[in-house]
Motif scaffolding. Structure first.
Motif, PDB file in Angstrom:
ATOM      1  N   THR A 204      -3.473  10.420  -7.780  1.00 55.67           N
ATOM      2  CA  THR A 204      -2.623  10.983  -8.830  1.00 55.67           C
ATOM      3  C   THR A 204      -1.878   9.922  -9.623  1.00 55.67           C
ATOM      4  O   THR A 204      -1.638  10.092 -10.827  1.00 55.67           O
ATOM      5  N   TYR A 205      -1.518   8.819  -8.978  1.00 60.16           N
ATOM      6  CA  TYR A 205      -0.661   7.818  -9.616  1.00 60.16           C
ATOM      7  C   TYR A 205      -1.397   6.482  -9.754  1.00 60.16           C
ATOM      8  O   TYR A 205      -1.440   5.686  -8.807  1.00 60.16           O
ATOM      9  N   PRO A 206      -1.944   6.213 -10.934  1.00 62.13           N
ATOM     10  CA  PRO A 206      -2.711   4.978 -11.130  1.00 62.13           C
ATOM     11  C   PRO A 206      -1.864   3.708 -11.049  1.00 62.13           C
ATOM     12  O   PRO A 206      -2.399   2.626 -10.811  1.00 62.13           O
ATOM     13  N   ASP A 207      -0.542   3.846 -11.226  1.00 62.08           N
ATOM     14  CA  ASP A 207       0.331   2.674 -11.177  1.00 62.08           C
ATOM     15  C   ASP A 207       1.026   2.515  -9.828  1.00 62.08           C
ATOM     16  O   ASP A 207       2.011   1.781  -9.713  1.00 62.08           O
ATOM     17  N   ILE A 208       0.505   3.192  -8.823  1.00 64.25           N
ATOM     18  CA  ILE A 208       1.124   3.070  -7.505  1.00 64.25           C
ATOM     19  C   ILE A 208       0.894   1.662  -6.960  1.00 64.25           C
ATOM     20  O   ILE A 208      -0.218   1.144  -6.947  1.00 64.25           O
ATOM     21  N   LYS A 209       1.978   1.030  -6.550  1.00 61.39           N
ATOM     22  CA  LYS A 209       1.906  -0.345  -6.054  1.00 61.39           C
ATOM     23  C   LYS A 209       2.367  -0.454  -4.604  1.00 61.39           C
ATOM     24  O   LYS A 209       2.145  -1.471  -3.944  1.00 61.39           O
TER      25      LYS A 209
ATOM     26  N   THR B  67      -6.379  -2.573  -0.533  1.00 66.34           N
ATOM     27  CA  THR B  67      -5.620  -3.757  -0.153  1.00 66.34           C
ATOM     28  C   THR B  67      -4.622  -4.166  -1.232  1.00 66.34           C
ATOM     29  O   THR B  67      -3.814  -5.076  -1.017  1.00 66.34           O
ATOM     30  N   ASP B  68      -4.678  -3.492  -2.378  1.00 64.41           N
ATOM     31  CA  ASP B  68      -3.772  -3.807  -3.483  1.00 64.41           C
ATOM     32  C   ASP B  68      -2.464  -3.031  -3.404  1.00 64.41           C
ATOM     33  O   ASP B  68      -1.589  -3.195  -4.257  1.00 64.41           O
ATOM     34  N   VAL B  69      -2.306  -2.185  -2.407  1.00 62.76           N
ATOM     35  CA  VAL B  69      -1.096  -1.371  -2.257  1.00 62.76           C
ATOM     36  C   VAL B  69      -0.280  -1.881  -1.068  1.00 62.76           C
ATOM     37  O   VAL B  69      -0.784  -1.969   0.052  1.00 62.76           O
ATOM     38  N   THR B  70       0.970  -2.225  -1.325  1.00 66.29           N
ATOM     39  CA  THR B  70       1.864  -2.687  -0.267  1.00 66.29           C
ATOM     40  C   THR B  70       2.360  -1.489   0.533  1.00 66.29           C
ATOM     41  O   THR B  70       2.685  -0.447  -0.032  1.00 66.29           O
TER      42      THR B  70
ATOM     43  N   GLU C 199      -5.688  -8.251   6.178  1.00 70.35           N
ATOM     44  CA  GLU C 199      -6.269  -7.867   4.886  1.00 70.35           C
ATOM     45  C   GLU C 199      -5.290  -7.095   4.002  1.00 70.35           C
ATOM     46  O   GLU C 199      -5.480  -6.994   2.793  1.00 70.35           O
ATOM     47  N   TYR C 200      -4.250  -6.555   4.605  1.00 67.69           N
ATOM     48  CA  TYR C 200      -3.331  -5.680   3.875  1.00 67.69           C
ATOM     49  C   TYR C 200      -1.934  -6.286   3.822  1.00 67.69           C
ATOM     50  O   TYR C 200      -1.528  -7.047   4.695  1.00 67.69           O
ATOM     51  N   ASP C 201      -1.208  -5.938   2.775  1.00 67.02           N
ATOM     52  CA  ASP C 201       0.170  -6.372   2.611  1.00 67.02           C
ATOM     53  C   ASP C 201       1.050  -5.315   3.279  1.00 67.02           C
ATOM     54  O   ASP C 201       1.378  -4.293   2.672  1.00 67.02           O
ATOM     55  N   VAL C 202       1.434  -5.554   4.516  1.00 65.94           N
ATOM     56  CA  VAL C 202       2.037  -4.495   5.311  1.00 65.94           C
ATOM     57  C   VAL C 202       3.120  -5.043   6.239  1.00 65.94           C
ATOM     58  O   VAL C 202       3.018  -6.162   6.751  1.00 65.94           O
ATOM     59  N   ALA C 203       4.147  -4.249   6.434  1.00 61.46           N
ATOM     60  CA  ALA C 203       5.192  -4.547   7.405  1.00 61.46           C
ATOM     61  C   ALA C 203       5.715  -3.231   7.944  1.00 61.46           C
ATOM     62  O   ALA C 203       5.582  -2.184   7.302  1.00 61.46           O
ATOM     63  N   SER C 204       6.297  -3.273   9.134  1.00 63.10           N
ATOM     64  CA  SER C 204       6.852  -2.057   9.711  1.00 63.10           C
ATOM     65  C   SER C 204       8.221  -2.338  10.317  1.00 63.10           C
ATOM     66  O   SER C 204       8.459  -3.408  10.877  1.00 63.10           O
ATOM     67  N   VAL C 205       9.110  -1.378  10.173  1.00 62.38           N
ATOM     68  CA  VAL C 205      10.433  -1.452  10.776  1.00 62.38           C
ATOM     69  C   VAL C 205      10.320  -0.863  12.181  1.00 62.38           C
ATOM     70  O   VAL C 205      10.000   0.306  12.333  1.00 62.38           O
ATOM     71  N   VAL C 206      10.543  -1.682  13.192  1.00 65.64           N
ATOM     72  CA  VAL C 206      10.399  -1.202  14.561  1.00 65.64           C
ATOM     73  C   VAL C 206      11.766  -0.981  15.187  1.00 65.64           C
ATOM     74  O   VAL C 206      12.706  -1.742  14.964  1.00 65.64           O
TER      75      VAL C 206
END
Length: 355
Positions: A248-253, A276-279, A297-304
């Protein structure tokens, strides 16, 4: 000014504003650290009371979703406390985050069984308020973990400062988007999905995220608060909502998952779509997000969160209260930490995710 209040969460966030922390700050949020950060330390602490005969005490631990990886860690902490402290621990839970009636029944069962103490993570902060108040007023020590209720009718609470945790997630999202080279003049949309609209934990995390975002994000970077998805703890729904947002959202980052189920849904959806272009910034440490982080491969972090200690100290606190002791502080912030590819194998993070 961009609209901050999601239509789906409007009423709940309004209530949260009465009890939540103050507004956002331009400084990066800090995370609180508990006094003890290792399983060994928790067990050592228990030694001072282990000599007391607690064999006649039964502590009921009511988690949100039995078998869920997040709650399994909390369960492990609770059960270890039972072994160390010599009391019986009964762990129960529902199958879905939406099963409020089911959790109410489990609470009533614990009261009927004349539990020595009850440790509970309320599925809904409003709907469970009255029954928890009733249990508390009956004289049974009630210790809340992970999530609070709307009143002060409980004995103690061990949980994350969720407004600050939401700010931590927003700060991490902004930093990562900038590191990716997203221009401040470029439109960037951030999608959110939640497990429930009734959980004060989720309400506060979204509130903190939006407060920090409003104060610190570029004007053209917007959170899609008018289209927050509610998956009710159903992972298949969560995956579908991720796909909907991407389409739905082409500009989702970027995407933000303020609870474990929503995070797993985003992880699965992004992985299936190879986006892989979405954080992504999520919460907790499931097997799915660990795999995504380790892939690189992904730009990812998690709050633990430190849920093992919520379980361990929740049982210990309930037992102390059942033995006539008092608590020095009614609310205890157990703190959070950010995990990503750079620190996943550090001693600090492993001590939290694999206690």
């Amino acid at each position: 000014m961009r609209k901050l209040t999601a239509v789906l969460l409007a009423g709940a966030l309004a209530m949260s504003a009465l009890t939540g922390c103050a507004g956002g700050s331009k400084e990066a949020p800090t995370t609180a650290a508990p006094q003890e950060t290792t399983k060994a330390a928790a067990e050592t602490e228990a030694g001072s009371v282990a000599a007391v005969d607690n064999s006649d005490k039964t502590i009921y631990v009511i988690v949100k979703v039995l078998g869920n990886q997040y709650w399994s860690v909390l369960q492990a902490g609770a059960e270890q406390a039972g072994k160390n402290l010599g009391c019986k621990v009964v762990v129960v839970g529902t199958a879905l985050e939406s099963d409020i009636e089911g959790q109410l029944t489990l609470l009533q069962n614990a009261v009927s069984a004349q539990a020595s103490g009850i440790v509970i993570a309320p599925l809904d902060s409003v709907s469970l308020d009255a029954p928890i108040t009733e249990a508390f007023n009956s004289g049974i020590p009630v210790v809340l973990v992970d999530t609070v209720i709307k009143s002060e009718n409980y004995s103690a609470a061990l949980l994350t400062d969720n407004v600050e945790a939401g700010k931590t997630a927003a700060d991490e999202m902004i930093r990562r988007l900038k590191d990716r080279g997203i221009s401040e003049d470029e439109v960037a949309q951030i999608g959110i999905q939640v497990g429930s609209t009734g959980s004060q934990t989720i309400i506060d995390r979204v509130k903190g995220f939006n407060e920090y975002w409003e104060e610190n994000a570029p004007e053209k970077w917007v959170v899609l608060n008018d289209d927050i998805k509610v998956n009710e703890g159903d992972i298949s729904k969560a995956v579908g909502f991720c796909q909907d947002l991407l389409t739905t959202y082409p500009d989702i980052k970027g995407v933000f998952g303020p609870n474990n189920g929503s995070t797993v849904g985003f992880v699965t959806g992004l992985t299936e779509a190879k986006r892989t272009d979405v954080t992504m910034v999520g919460f907790d440490f499931s097997a799915e997000i660990e795999t995504m982080i380790r892939s690189g491969e992904y730009d990812v972090a998690s709050v633990v969160q430190r849920q093992y200690f919520m379980g361990y100290d929740g049982v210990k606190t309930a037992l102390d209260l059942a033995n006539g002791e008092t608590v020095a502080e009614k609310a205890i912030d157990t703190g959070v930490a950010l995990v990503d590819i750079n620190n996943v194998d550090t001693e600090e993070i492993q001590g939290i995710v694999n206690p």
